[in-house]
Design an enzyme around this catalytic site. Sequence first.
Site, mmCIF file in Angstrom:
data_model
loop_
_atom_site.group_PDB
_atom_site.id
_atom_site.type_symbol
_atom_site.label_atom_id
_atom_site.label_comp_id
_atom_site.label_asym_id
_atom_site.label_seq_id
_atom_site.Cartn_x
_atom_site.Cartn_y
_atom_site.Cartn_z
ATOM 1 N NE ARG A 157 7.624 -0.976 7.550
ATOM 2 C CZ ARG A 157 6.978 -1.838 8.334
ATOM 3 N NH1 ARG A 157 6.811 -3.089 7.950
ATOM 4 N NH2 ARG A 157 6.473 -1.453 9.484
ATOM 5 C CB SER A 234 9.143 3.867 11.050
ATOM 6 O OG SER A 234 8.194 3.234 11.869
ATOM 7 C CD GLU A 329 9.586 2.304 7.277
ATOM 8 O OE1 GLU A 329 10.055 1.784 8.308
ATOM 9 O OE2 GLU A 329 8.386 2.580 7.143
HETATM 10 C C1 LIG Z 1 1.391 8.741 10.725
HETATM 11 C C2 LIG Z 1 1.973 7.645 9.820
HETATM 12 C C3 LIG Z 1 1.921 6.314 10.221
HETATM 13 C C4 LIG Z 1 2.446 5.295 9.395
HETATM 14 N N1 LIG Z 1 2.364 3.995 9.822
HETATM 15 C C5 LIG Z 1 2.872 3.005 9.047
HETATM 16 C C6 LIG Z 1 2.785 1.638 9.478
HETATM 17 O O1 LIG Z 1 2.238 1.321 10.524
HETATM 18 N N2 LIG Z 1 3.350 0.689 8.687
HETATM 19 C C7 LIG Z 1 3.963 1.001 7.503
HETATM 20 O O2 LIG Z 1 4.452 0.083 6.844
HETATM 21 N N3 LIG Z 1 4.024 2.280 7.056
HETATM 22 C C8 LIG Z 1 3.496 3.283 7.791
HETATM 23 N N4 LIG Z 1 3.561 4.590 7.362
HETATM 24 C C9 LIG Z 1 4.201 4.894 6.064
HETATM 25 C C10 LIG Z 1 3.191 5.040 4.888
HETATM 26 O O3 LIG Z 1 1.910 5.303 5.371
HETATM 27 C C11 LIG Z 1 3.166 3.811 4.008
HETATM 28 O O4 LIG Z 1 4.428 3.514 3.505
HETATM 29 C C12 LIG Z 1 2.185 3.995 2.818
HETATM 30 O O5 LIG Z 1 1.942 2.747 2.243
HETATM 31 C C13 LIG Z 1 2.707 4.954 1.749
HETATM 32 O O6 LIG Z 1 1.698 5.072 0.747
HETATM 33 P P1 LIG Z 1 1.490 6.409 -0.047
HETATM 34 O O7 LIG Z 1 0.398 6.199 -1.002
HETATM 35 O O8 LIG Z 1 1.317 7.558 0.902
HETATM 36 O O9 LIG Z 1 2.888 6.531 -0.796
HETATM 37 P P2 LIG Z 1 3.649 7.871 -1.210
HETATM 38 O O10 LIG Z 1 4.199 8.518 0.013
HETATM 39 O O11 LIG Z 1 2.806 8.700 -2.090
HETATM 40 O O12 LIG Z 1 4.857 7.266 -2.051
HETATM 41 C C14 LIG Z 1 5.887 6.537 -1.410
HETATM 42 C C15 LIG Z 1 6.730 5.845 -2.476
HETATM 43 O O13 LIG Z 1 5.913 4.887 -3.158
HETATM 44 C C16 LIG Z 1 5.850 5.205 -4.542
HETATM 45 N N5 LIG Z 1 4.478 4.922 -4.979
HETATM 46 C C17 LIG Z 1 3.324 5.342 -4.431
HETATM 47 N N6 LIG Z 1 2.280 4.866 -5.103
HETATM 48 C C18 LIG Z 1 2.798 4.126 -6.114
HETATM 49 C C19 LIG Z 1 2.234 3.375 -7.166
HETATM 50 N N7 LIG Z 1 0.897 3.265 -7.345
HETATM 51 N N8 LIG Z 1 3.072 2.725 -8.024
HETATM 52 C C20 LIG Z 1 4.418 2.804 -7.868
HETATM 53 N N9 LIG Z 1 5.010 3.505 -6.902
HETATM 54 C C21 LIG Z 1 4.201 4.160 -6.029
HETATM 55 C C22 LIG Z 1 6.213 6.671 -4.677
HETATM 56 O O14 LIG Z 1 6.784 6.944 -5.947
HETATM 57 C C23 LIG Z 1 7.231 6.796 -3.553
HETATM 58 O O15 LIG Z 1 8.495 6.337 -3.980
HETATM 59 C C24 LIG Z 1 3.045 5.621 8.155
HETATM 60 C C25 LIG Z 1 3.095 6.982 7.757
HETATM 61 C C26 LIG Z 1 2.559 7.983 8.575
HETATM 62 C C27 LIG Z 1 2.605 9.416 8.137
#
Ligand SMILES: Cc1cc2nc3c(=O)[nH]c(=O)nc-3n(C[C@H](O)[C@H](O)[C@H](O)COP(=O)(O)OP(=O)(O)OC[C@H]3O[C@@H](n4cnc5c(N)ncnc54)[C@H](O)[C@@H]3O)c2cc1C
Length: 349
Positions: A157, A234, A329
Amino acid sequence: MAPTFAELTTMRVGGASRDFAMATETAQLVELVRRADTDAVPLLVMGGGSNLVVGDAGWDGLTVKIATSGIDISGTTVSADAGVNWDELVALTVADGLSGLEALSGIPGSVGGTPVQNVGAFGAHTSDVLTSVTLLDRDSGEISQWGSERCGFGSHRQSTFKNTDRFVLLRVTYELRRSRQSAPMTFAEVARRLDIEVGGTADPVDVREVVLSQRRRRGSIYDPADSDTWGVGSFFLNPVLQEVPPQADGSPRFPDPKGTKVPAGWLIERAGFAPGYGAEWGRGSVRLSTKHALVITNRGDATTSEVMGFAGHIRDGVEERFGIRLTPECRLVNCALGVSAPESPVIHS
Ligand SMILES: Cc1cc2nc3c(=O)[nH]c(=O)nc-3n(C[C@H](O)[C@H](O)[C@H](O)COP(=O)(O)OP(=O)(O)OC[C@H]3O[C@@H](n4cnc5c(N)ncnc54)[C@H](O)[C@@H]3O)c2cc1C
């Protein structure tokens, strides 16, 4: 009025942002970021809000939600804007006969969010097929394209984009295969349900179906109607250790470029926190998911301060039992673990 982070994130906690903008075009996103930097306005960029927890006081600056939507499929090369919903991209590529993303079905969030922690599931990672990212470097103000070798993928990660606000990812490009055979499935339970050997392949359409049903069973598909999924997935990283302490004898272990990875969920359960734990902690508004001990959930009206208190309580219990200090995480903004005490006494079963 700017929306609250309780409205913008899947943990559904957090106060409002002082200013808020939605960027639907890449040029607009770049302009918003450059202007904020020139004017020294504190900036938070976000995608789907599925890996983000913001404090009850919110964010005293500008929040830009990335909602760009362009997708380009040219042969086996797929490029998507950062704001594209990740699972919609996966569904589109699978339906188009492309193989490579199917095991990552059902992960919430945006395309731009996936390289940040090199999302992974069922043995697959976005770095397996990611070839380049287009990004804005806020230090120089320049836009450039980086090959995947510059992205710092490798350890669990991690990436060059984690724990820094320096880069805004604008677009991500993947190289897939036009094939009815998925990438090799290394996750035993999914392989069994596909009726193939571990390491075997199946039709990507079938892999997607099985992965989605597995995720539903584990509560790892975000469902606004089900508070058992209101979290960030997680909550803690699986710790990567130089030496696994004797107290953790018997734990599953996985090799990692930086040491040995031990599942945080195993440590949490063995420290006495079973899935569903939390009803007697504080108001009972924050609990572990009933399906997975690694997932901290908001049962409806939790505050960030309660989530932080509960997460600190779990972290401390694991440290007491194993001497291993778990780290979150997800991205924490204006909040830190363990700052709030429960209103009623802690009962630790
Ligand atoms: C029910 C559930 C299940 C999940 N399962 C998994 C899984 O199986 N595997 C896994 O790895 N993760 C999982 N996640 C975590 C999450 O979905 C991932 O980390 C996802 O990629 C986050 O993307 P986001 O657009 O929602 O980011 P955000 O929550 O909007 O942002 C997270 C971080 O990334 C930064 N960020 C977002 N977009 C950008 C961009 N374009 N440029 C620079 N920085 C940026 C933000 O500033 C912040 O620091 C899960 C979450 C939930 C709620």
